[in-house]
Every structure is written in structure tokens, then in C-alpha cells.
Design an enzyme around this catalytic site. Sequence first.
Site, PDB file in Angstrom:
ATOM      1  N   CYS A   1      26.463  62.141 -22.248  1.00 40.47           N
ATOM      2  CA  CYS A   1      27.204  62.538 -23.444  1.00 40.47           C
ATOM      3  C   CYS A   1      26.469  62.084 -24.708  1.00 40.47           C
ATOM      4  O   CYS A   1      25.394  62.575 -24.984  1.00 40.47           O
ATOM      5  CB  CYS A   1      28.637  62.011 -23.350  1.00 40.47           C
ATOM      6  SG  CYS A   1      29.759  62.835 -24.484  1.00 40.47           S
TER       7      CYS A   1
ATOM      8  N   HIS B   1      30.646  63.538 -17.642  1.00 38.99           N
ATOM      9  CA  HIS B   1      30.745  62.089 -17.407  1.00 38.99           C
ATOM     10  C   HIS B   1      30.913  61.757 -15.924  1.00 38.99           C
ATOM     11  O   HIS B   1      32.044  61.610 -15.451  1.00 38.99           O
ATOM     12  CB  HIS B   1      31.967  61.537 -18.147  1.00 38.99           C
ATOM     13  CG  HIS B   1      31.792  61.445 -19.624  1.00 38.99           C
ATOM     14  ND1 HIS B   1      31.247  60.337 -20.246  1.00 38.99           N
ATOM     15  CD2 HIS B   1      32.095  62.313 -20.613  1.00 38.99           C
ATOM     16  CE1 HIS B   1      31.214  60.535 -21.553  1.00 38.99           C
ATOM     17  NE2 HIS B   1      31.730  61.725 -21.806  1.00 38.99           N
TER      18      HIS B   1
ATOM     19  N   GLU C   1      30.542  58.971 -14.503  1.00 39.37           N
ATOM     20  CA  GLU C   1      31.139  57.632 -14.336  1.00 39.37           C
ATOM     21  C   GLU C   1      32.673  57.683 -14.353  1.00 39.37           C
ATOM     22  O   GLU C   1      33.326  56.714 -13.984  1.00 39.37           O
ATOM     23  CB  GLU C   1      30.592  56.669 -15.405  1.00 39.37           C
ATOM     24  CG  GLU C   1      31.215  56.752 -16.802  1.00 39.37           C
ATOM     25  CD  GLU C   1      30.685  57.909 -17.657  1.00 39.37           C
ATOM     26  OE1 GLU C   1      30.068  58.843 -17.105  1.00 39.37           O
ATOM     27  OE2 GLU C   1      30.914  57.864 -18.888  1.00 39.37           O
TER      28      GLU C   1
END
Lengths: 80, 225
Positions: free
Chosen positions: B85, B202, B204
Site C-alpha cells: 500500500c 494488504h 497482512e
Amino acid sequence: MKFSVIVTLKKDVLDPQGKVVLNTLVNLGIDNLKSIRQGKYFEIDVDEVDQVKAEKQINQMCEKLLVNLIIENYKISKIK
Amino acid sequence: MKSSVIVFPGSNCDRDIATALEKMQFKNQMVWHKETSLPKSDLIVIPGGFSYGDYLRSGAIAGKSIIIDEVIKAANSGCLILGICNGFQILTETGLLKGTLLRNRDLKFINRDVNIKVMNNETKFTSKYKLNEILKINIAHNEGNFFTDSKHRDQLKKENLVAFKYCDEKGNISEGSNPNGSIDNIAGIYNSKKNILGMMPHPERMIDQIISNTDGVNLFTSLMN
């Protein structure tokens, strides 16, 4: 010595913000608009008396940080 | 595997990625942007967020910070670099990745889970995924509209440097499955040596079934390999 830097998007890069501004102005009744491109403006004051040197320095600032050369063009002008 | 997460003022996904890395058994360290040296790392992560409030251009100021010189050195000596990002935006501003990320096509901040397709699984980041596997990963950005010149666009195709593309649930890559206007539906790219990955989604956030899904896990297990 004071300079202005105008940063504009290159011709082929889409400018959705400019387009929204244009559409809004059309909605406000302005009917002869051809196009609007939105850009950035910097005023830079440098402690330098030699204009050539100063302009070279401003150029470096543009290339290092102020401008993304992939999508933007810039124009430097002396203010005073 | 040792990892470092670089933290800037305005980073806000740094703890998320640290949690993910630790869960996947990385020995992780957080590195403040003013540090002049990096701990020995196999992987450096530039996390998501709004470094420096997105002043000037997203990632522009962070891309010139003190620690970045060390990140560039590490990248050039083959260290793995992952930018997520805002981290992707920062990597393009440093020049480690070519191209740039423009304002989303529809001028809206987009926060939703989207489908992306694994375009190359022969890299250190994606070896545990299947080729063309469809993942559901969260995106949350205002400037995710990937743009690059035609020369780089050709290079991405020719050298198989596109990591992920936005697609629909069935894997169709079309304008309708493109959330932000990215050129060729690109969601993530590699550098030519494929040791640097920049991506808008994302991974994660997708490591635990309880809060989302586990579609991001294999990115980390690939890296562990």
C-alpha cells in the site's frame, strides 16, 4: 531570489480531479469549457544572487522531490 | 528469517505486518525512519499508512528519508523488499520500482476485500501459491491507480513482472473487476530481479480466519522458504 514552479500532469495522464472540477463548473452554467487540468504551484525563495545558479538549484529540487517526472511536467519562472 | 519493518510518521499498518511476520516465525525488528543503519535482515517491509500525511505526493517524503538510503543499498545487494500500500507508493518514489500510483479512478477511498490473481508463482514471494490462484485480499487506499509508461508496461509483460492483477471471483480480468483504474488491472509488481515486490492489497490483514481469511498466509510462508 524568488521563483515559482508550476507542476502540471502530462498530456496522457488522466486527471480525474480536473474532470470533476470541469463537470461542476458545467453544472454551474458555464457552457463553453473545453478542458481543465489541475496542477500544483510552489513559491521558492533561495538565498542566491546569481540567477543561473539559482535556476539550476531549483531544477534539482524539482527533479529530486517536487515533481514526479513519470507523470508530471514543470515550469520554473522568476518572480523577483 | 530476519525481517525489519520501517516505521515513518503516519505509518499505520506497521503493527499489523509485525504481528503477521511474528506469527509466521520471522524474527522481526521495527526500524524508525531516522535510523542510519539497518539490522541484518533477509526481508525489509515498508508498511502501509499515510506517511507524512501524504504531503506532496503519497510516499514522496518518506521516499527521501534517512533510512531509505540503507534500504536502497540492501535492495541492490539482493535483500528481499516488500512494500504494501503506502509502502508500494514509497518504493516507486525511491525509484526501486518503476511507475507510480495515481488517485483512484472514481476519486473515492476504497476499503473492501477484492479478488486478485497470482500472475507469477516462480518468485520468492509467491512460490507457495498456485499460478492463476484467486485470492481475496483487502484493499484500503485513495491512490492505488497504477500508472506507468508504455516502455515499462511492455517490460512488465515481457519479463513476467506483474505479481497480481485485480479480477472477479471467477478470475476474469476486466474493467468491471478493476477497483481503482490501474493500468492492465495491475495490483502488484516486481523489479526486474524479482527481489522487490510492491502491492496495493494488504496480505497482512488476511492471516487469520477469525478476522478475515487466510489468503495472505502463503505470501509469508513463501518468504520463509
